[in-house]
Design an enzyme around this catalytic site. Structure first.
Site, PDB file in Angstrom:
ATOM      1  N   LYS A   1     119.545   7.265  26.800  1.00 41.66           N
ATOM      2  CA  LYS A   1     118.340   8.076  26.993  1.00 41.66           C
ATOM      3  C   LYS A   1     117.384   7.383  27.949  1.00 41.66           C
ATOM      4  CE  LYS A   1     115.376  11.405  26.350  1.00 41.66           C
ATOM      5  NZ  LYS A   1     114.655  11.615  25.099  1.00 41.66           N
TER       6      LYS A   1
ATOM      7  N   ASN B   1     111.714  11.002  34.681  1.00 44.19           N
ATOM      8  CA  ASN B   1     110.275  11.007  34.395  1.00 44.19           C
ATOM      9  C   ASN B   1     109.393  10.482  35.523  1.00 44.19           C
ATOM     10  OD1 ASN B   1     109.109  11.716  31.451  1.00 44.19           O
ATOM     11  ND2 ASN B   1     111.287  11.249  31.316  1.00 44.19           N
TER      12      ASN B   1
ATOM     13  N   ASN C   1     115.785   9.048  31.220  1.00 44.59           N
ATOM     14  CA  ASN C   1     114.337   9.102  31.415  1.00 44.59           C
ATOM     15  C   ASN C   1     113.917   8.419  32.712  1.00 44.59           C
ATOM     16  OD1 ASN C   1     113.575  10.560  29.152  1.00 44.59           O
ATOM     17  ND2 ASN C   1     113.414   8.765  27.849  1.00 44.59           N
TER      18      ASN C   1
ATOM     19  N   GLY D   1     102.134  16.721  19.266  1.00 42.83           N
ATOM     20  CA  GLY D   1     102.414  16.958  20.679  1.00 42.83           C
ATOM     21  C   GLY D   1     103.608  17.876  20.853  1.00 42.83           C
ATOM     22  N   ALA D   2     104.203  17.859  22.042  1.00 39.74           N
ATOM     23  CA  ALA D   2     105.281  18.804  22.340  1.00 39.74           C
ATOM     24  C   ALA D   2     106.457  18.656  21.387  1.00 39.74           C
ATOM     25  CB  ALA D   2     105.741  18.619  23.782  1.00 39.74           C
TER      26      ALA D   2
ATOM     27  N   GLY E   1     106.539  17.101  18.405  1.00 43.20           N
ATOM     28  CA  GLY E   1     106.118  17.398  17.039  1.00 43.20           C
ATOM     29  C   GLY E   1     106.024  18.890  16.788  1.00 43.20           C
TER      30      GLY E   1
ATOM     31  N   ASN F   1     111.650  19.536  36.057  1.00 46.19           N
ATOM     32  CA  ASN F   1     112.921  18.806  36.124  1.00 46.19           C
ATOM     33  C   ASN F   1     113.904  19.416  37.116  1.00 46.19           C
ATOM     34  OD1 ASN F   1     111.736  17.364  34.095  1.00 46.19           O
ATOM     35  ND2 ASN F   1     113.339  17.703  32.571  1.00 46.19           N
TER      36      ASN F   1
END
Length: 294
Positions: free
Chosen positions: A181, A189, A185, A12-13, A15, A199
């Site tokens: 974090k 999010n 988030n 994914g993003a 990774g 964002n």
């Protein structure tokens, strides 16, 4: 692939960002459902485009004794991914958990026989097409064991990431960093996912007061949990991340747009659990949880 290979589990993003930045610095392979010889296409925050050839393999093609495995799957997919990994890779292999929230880190740290480090990052990234990743904003990464063990391993990984232009620091208080974090988030999010915005749009009305209201509840919960505030303070920490990742599509937004399950439970669940433990009313966080897709 040699035994010195760093495996990245999950294309994914995050990774893709790790693999494109680390390519050329360490032996590397990305584990996914399908093998591919196509290169990754990286777009940098400065607007540059780069091509990175990184082997993409299935679990059955992975070396049995890699140097380490970076687990970048979504929280809800992590247990199943590790079960599959354990069937192929030696279980004394160090793993690094990059998941949002604070849901899987403790049970996996207890369960996995080898060293387990946790990572938390404010780097911004989102996927683009089948092979692309946009590095949407620079950030900082902290890496460490929940109980402060394996400091040399944490230092080694942090140093390698830093050389690969992903600034990182070893950390002996990862619990605090993970709560930090989680707070960031929670403030970002759910809102960007609901309103399908980037964002940076949180800086504008009507969203800015919403962020501040969420922060009021989060700060009360952190105080009840005994979590020390960031050096910059809670509000500045969140707004710094929003500023630094203004062009980013947050992970929960990416999930909503792709019609995938979200990490609602991993991000908001621990905060609502804390609210229940301490008897603190959290109407905004509760409403967010109820109206954020699963």
């Amino acid at each position: 692939m040699s035994n010195g290979t760093w495996l990245i589990l999950g294309p994914g993003a995050l990774g893709r960002l790790l693999s494109t930045q680390l390519a050329g610095h360490v032996p590397l392979a990305v584990l996914g459902r399908q093998a591919s010889e196509q290169p990754f296409l990286l777009s940098t925050p400065e607007g540059e485009s780069r091509i990175r050839y990184v082997p993409r393999v299935t679990i059955y093609q992975a070396p049995e004794r890699p140097l380490m495995v970076h687990v970048t799957t979504k929280t809800y997919a992590t247990d199943a991914a590790l079960e599959q990994l354990a069937q192929r890779v030696a279980q004394d292999t160090p793993i690094v958990l990059w998941q949002n929230g604070f849901q899987v880190q403790e049970p996996i740290t207890r369960r996995w026989p080898g060293p387990v480090l946790c990572a938390t990052t404010s780097e911004g990234a989102y996927t683009e097409g089948a092979d692309g990743v946009v590095h949407a904003g620079h950030g900082h990464t902290y890496i460490g064991h929940l109980e402060g063990r394996y400091p040399t391993l944490a230092e080694c990984i942090a140093a390698t990431l830093t050389v690969a232009d992903l600034p990182a620091s070893p950390c002996i208080d990862m619990r605090r960093r993970l709560w930090h974090k989680l707070a960031v988030n929670a403030a970002i999010n759910p809102l960007v996912a609901r309103y399908r915005i980037r964002n940076g749009q949180l800086r504008d009305r009507p969203f800015r007061p919403m962020v501040d209201t969420i922060l009021d509840e989060v700060v009360a919960l952190m105080a009840a949990e005994g979590i020390e505030a960031p050096e910059a303070g809670w509000s500045r920490q969140v707004w710094n991340v929003i500023e630094g990742t203004a062009n980013n599509r947050a992970s929960m937004l990416q999930d909503v747009l792709a019609d995938r399950p979200t990490e609602r439970d991993a991000i908001l669940g621990p905060l609502l659990d804390a609210a229940q433990r301490h008897g603190i009313p959290t109407p905004t966080l509760t409403e967010l949880y109820q109206n954020t897709p699963q």
